[in-house]
Scaffold this motif. Structure first.
Motif, short mmCIF file in Angstrom:
data_model
loop_
_atom_site.label_atom_id
_atom_site.label_comp_id
_atom_site.label_asym_id
_atom_site.label_seq_id
_atom_site.Cartn_x
_atom_site.Cartn_y
_atom_site.Cartn_z
N GLU A 105 0.95 -1.10 -0.13
CA GLU A 105 0.05 0.04 0.00
C GLU A 105 0.97 1.12 0.01
OE1 GLU A 105 -3.25 0.30 -0.79
OE2 GLU A 105 -3.22 -2.01 -0.76
N GLU A 106 1.95 1.32 0.86
CA GLU A 106 2.83 2.38 0.84
C GLU A 106 3.32 2.51 -0.46
OE1 GLU A 106 6.82 4.21 3.26
OE2 GLU A 106 6.08 1.91 3.58
N GLY A 107 3.91 1.41 -1.16
CA GLY A 107 4.54 1.55 -2.54
C GLY A 107 3.43 2.16 -3.50
N TYR A 108 2.23 1.59 -3.44
CA TYR A 108 1.19 2.08 -4.48
C TYR A 108 1.02 3.75 -4.23
CZ TYR A 108 0.07 -3.00 -5.34
OH TYR A 108 0.23 -4.28 -5.35
N ALA A 109 1.09 4.04 -2.89
CA ALA A 109 0.68 5.56 -2.59
C ALA A 109 1.71 6.24 -3.25
CB ALA A 109 0.63 5.90 -1.01
N ASN A 110 3.09 5.73 -2.98
CA ASN A 110 4.09 6.76 -3.68
C ASN A 110 4.21 6.70 -5.17
OD1 ASN A 110 5.05 7.19 -0.82
ND2 ASN A 110 6.49 5.63 -0.91
N ALA A 111 3.95 5.77 -5.53
CA ALA A 111 3.66 5.59 -7.11
C ALA A 111 2.61 6.55 -7.72
CB ALA A 111 3.55 4.27 -7.63
N TYR A 112 1.52 6.49 -6.91
CA TYR A 112 0.45 7.13 -7.47
C TYR A 112 0.69 8.92 -7.21
CZ TYR A 112 -4.23 9.37 -7.54
OH TYR A 112 -5.33 10.16 -7.67
N ALA A 113 1.38 9.11 -6.20
CA ALA A 113 1.87 10.60 -5.88
C ALA A 113 2.85 11.07 -7.18
CB ALA A 113 2.44 10.68 -4.57
N ASN A 114 3.71 10.22 -7.48
CA ASN A 114 4.60 10.52 -8.41
C ASN A 114 4.01 10.75 -9.89
OD1 ASN A 114 7.59 10.35 -9.83
ND2 ASN A 114 6.45 8.73 -11.00
N ALA A 115 3.04 9.85 -10.12
CA ALA A 115 2.35 10.04 -11.45
C ALA A 115 1.59 11.39 -11.13
CB ALA A 115 1.30 8.88 -11.75
N MET A 116 0.81 11.70 -10.45
CA MET A 116 0.24 12.91 -10.28
C MET A 116 0.98 14.02 -10.55
SD MET A 116 -3.07 12.25 -9.86
CE MET A 116 -2.58 10.93 -10.95
N LYS A 117 2.30 14.12 -9.88
CA LYS A 117 3.23 15.33 -10.16
C LYS A 117 3.32 15.25 -11.60
CE LYS A 117 5.47 15.08 -5.57
NZ LYS A 117 6.71 14.87 -5.03
N LYS A 118 3.82 14.12 -12.52
CA LYS A 118 4.09 14.36 -13.80
C LYS A 118 3.01 14.78 -14.54
CE LYS A 118 8.38 11.93 -14.11
NZ LYS A 118 9.23 12.18 -14.72
N PHE A 119 1.63 14.29 -14.28
CA PHE A 119 0.45 14.77 -14.82
C PHE A 119 0.46 16.27 -14.86
CE2 PHE A 119 -1.64 10.31 -14.93
CZ PHE A 119 -1.81 10.34 -16.17
N ALA A 154 1.35 17.99 -27.66
CA ALA A 154 1.77 17.16 -26.52
C ALA A 154 0.76 16.16 -26.11
CB ALA A 154 2.14 17.97 -25.20
N MET A 155 1.39 15.01 -26.17
CA MET A 155 0.15 13.91 -25.70
C MET A 155 0.73 13.12 -24.32
SD MET A 155 -1.11 12.55 -29.52
CE MET A 155 -2.66 12.24 -28.79
N ILE A 156 0.03 12.30 -24.02
CA ILE A 156 0.31 11.56 -22.61
C ILE A 156 0.33 10.05 -22.83
CG2 ILE A 156 0.08 11.28 -20.21
CD1 ILE A 156 -1.10 14.18 -20.22
N GLY A 157 1.51 9.58 -22.57
CA GLY A 157 1.56 8.15 -22.40
C GLY A 157 2.04 7.76 -20.80
#
Length: 446
Positions: A105-119, A154-157
């Motif tokens: 759960e911690e790994g998923y939360a950190n990954a989600y936060a990283n993805a949101m910063k990229k978006f 720009a497009m997003i992958g």
């Protein structure tokens, strides 16, 4: 590594003046014996300006998407707006990348936060920093409209479905944020899919996709996100192509027969991709195109880079060390590596005169092979810039037209080049979005 047109001209002069029996060209088009090298280059430049030039895989650093340091500037990054203009690159797929971490759960939360910063970074670029120069596209119609207005696209992958965690509703969330393709794994097995990295020790987590991965794939079909098979395992890829109701893409992969690397697709995968109606975006990544040539050149280049690093008091880029750093440390290592490469460039250019590097011709060799195997309609082009990609001749966005010059030299027609540079990928996007609408309509009638 800069690959000036004078070098291409010398190469073309040699090729056009010699026996062409070893050059793979489409049967419908041949290189004119009466066309001079200069005329061929000018013809290629004209074609390059007319077609939509689309690169499906460009990584980026959040640090380059802020007010005082961003893509309106000619940064050291391989992709930015000035370099896109110089090289005639029309469409950049910016990548929401997340490295593989623990399946917790911690790994998923950190990954989600990283993805949101990229978006957020991509939206900041297109909405706040440079809305007059680049705009986010969600459809092929958007691409054409934006280019007609004079702006870049720009497009997003999304590279790695790890940030989804176990929440399937995030597929729709990513779609709403602009994601139009996603891979279910990167380097390391995710909760959704096995990775190609399992090839090394034949240790697998799911033996293909997990049940959750299959559910995510269905959601991607439903909402219109292209399934990217570039990083998962072969078993996972074959399963995805069988299960998907829409065509898939390999956003940055080449031919495994041409070069035996687990990141490339073998003939069975490529033939299945053709049957699926998808497209493989041939990637300009040196070790994927010709591992032996890359290793020989890098072994020679390593001493040059080390000498420069020592003179500057910096450390060479190390992928393992990089992965363990925080955002500030990662930014510093990338910037240091860019400075080392810049200062080393004159000596690297000299080295390339005696030790052959992986170049644009190697990239097009893979294109030739895959076009012959599965047809021109199923092959495209990508760079993996700012994520390890780049070859001699196409080492940043400013050199993009050199790929078109090589394609023209091989005898590809303008229609062929239009398909390779963007037409095929946009056709798959259209198919995926059409099928998504059909699925949504069918569900609404239940």
């Amino acid at each position: 590594m800069k690959f000036k047109l004078s070098i291409i001209a010398l190469s073309l002069a040699f090729v056009l003046g010699c026996d062409n029996t070893n050059i793979q060209t489409p049967k419908t088009q041949t290189v004119s014996e009466t066309e001079s090298t200069a005329q061929l280059i000018e013809r290629a430049k004209a074609i390059h300006k007319r077609v939509i030039v689309l690169d499906t895989h460009n990584d980026f650093s959040n640090a380059n998407f802020v007010e005082d340091k961003n893509y309106t500037m000619r940064l050291k990054s391989q992709v930015n707006l000035p370099k896109m203009v110089e090289g005639g690159l029309d469409v950049s797929w910016l990548i929401v990348y997340t490295g593989q971490g623990e399946l917790t759960e911690e790994g998923y939360a950190n990954a989600y936060a990283n993805a949101m910063k990229k978006f957020d970074s991509i939206h900041r670029l297109t909405q706040e920093i440079a809305p007059d120069q680049i705009e986010l596209a969600l459809t092929s119609d958007d691409v054409r409209r934006i280019l007609k207005s004079g702006k870049k696209v720009a497009m997003i992958g999304v590279e790695n479905g790890y940030p989804l965690g176990t929440d399937v509703s995030r597929v729709k969330e990513f779609y709403d944020l602009g994601a139009r393709y996603m891979s279910l794994a990167h380097n390391g097995h995710s909760q959704l899919s096995d990775s190609n990295t399992g090839d090394k020790d034949q240790k697998w987590l799911h033996n293909g996709l997990s049940d959750l991965g299959r559910e995510v794939l269905q959601e991607m079909n439903k909402w219109g996100i292209m399934v990217d098979i570039s990083h998962p395992s072969k078993v996972a890829n074959m399963e995805m192509m069988k299960l998907s109701k829409a065509p898939v893409i390999a956003s940055h992969s080449s031919s495994r027969v041409m070069n035996d690397h687990s990141r490339n697709l073998d003939d069975e995968e490529l033939l299945m991709l053709k049957k699926n109606g998808g497209v493989v975006q041939t990637v300009a990544f040196q070790s994927y195109l010709n591992t032996d040539k890359h290793n020989i050149f890098q072994e020679k280049a390593k001493s040059i880079y080390q000498q420069t690093a020592d003179e500057l008091g910096l450390a060479l880029f190390n992928r393992k060390a990089y992965s363990a750093l925080d955002e500030t440390g990662k930014e510093k290592m990338i910037n240091d590596w860019g400075l080392i490469k810049e200062k080393s460039q004159p000596l690297i250019n000299t080295l390339s005169e005696t030790v052959q590097p992986v170049d644009v011709a190697d990239l097009v060799d893979h294109i030739d092979y895959m076009v012959k195997l599965i047809g021109i309609e199923h092959v495209g082009i990508s760079s993996d810039f700012d994520g390890g990609g780049g070859v001699f001749g196409w080492n940043d966005a400013s050199e993009t037209q050199n790929v078109t010059i090589e394609l023209v030299k091989r005898g590809y027609s303008e229609s062929d080049i239009e398909k390779l540079w963007g037409g095929n990928l946009l056709r798959v996007l259209d198919d995926v979005q059409r099928i998504a609408q059909e699925i949504q309509n069918a569900n609404s009638n239940l």
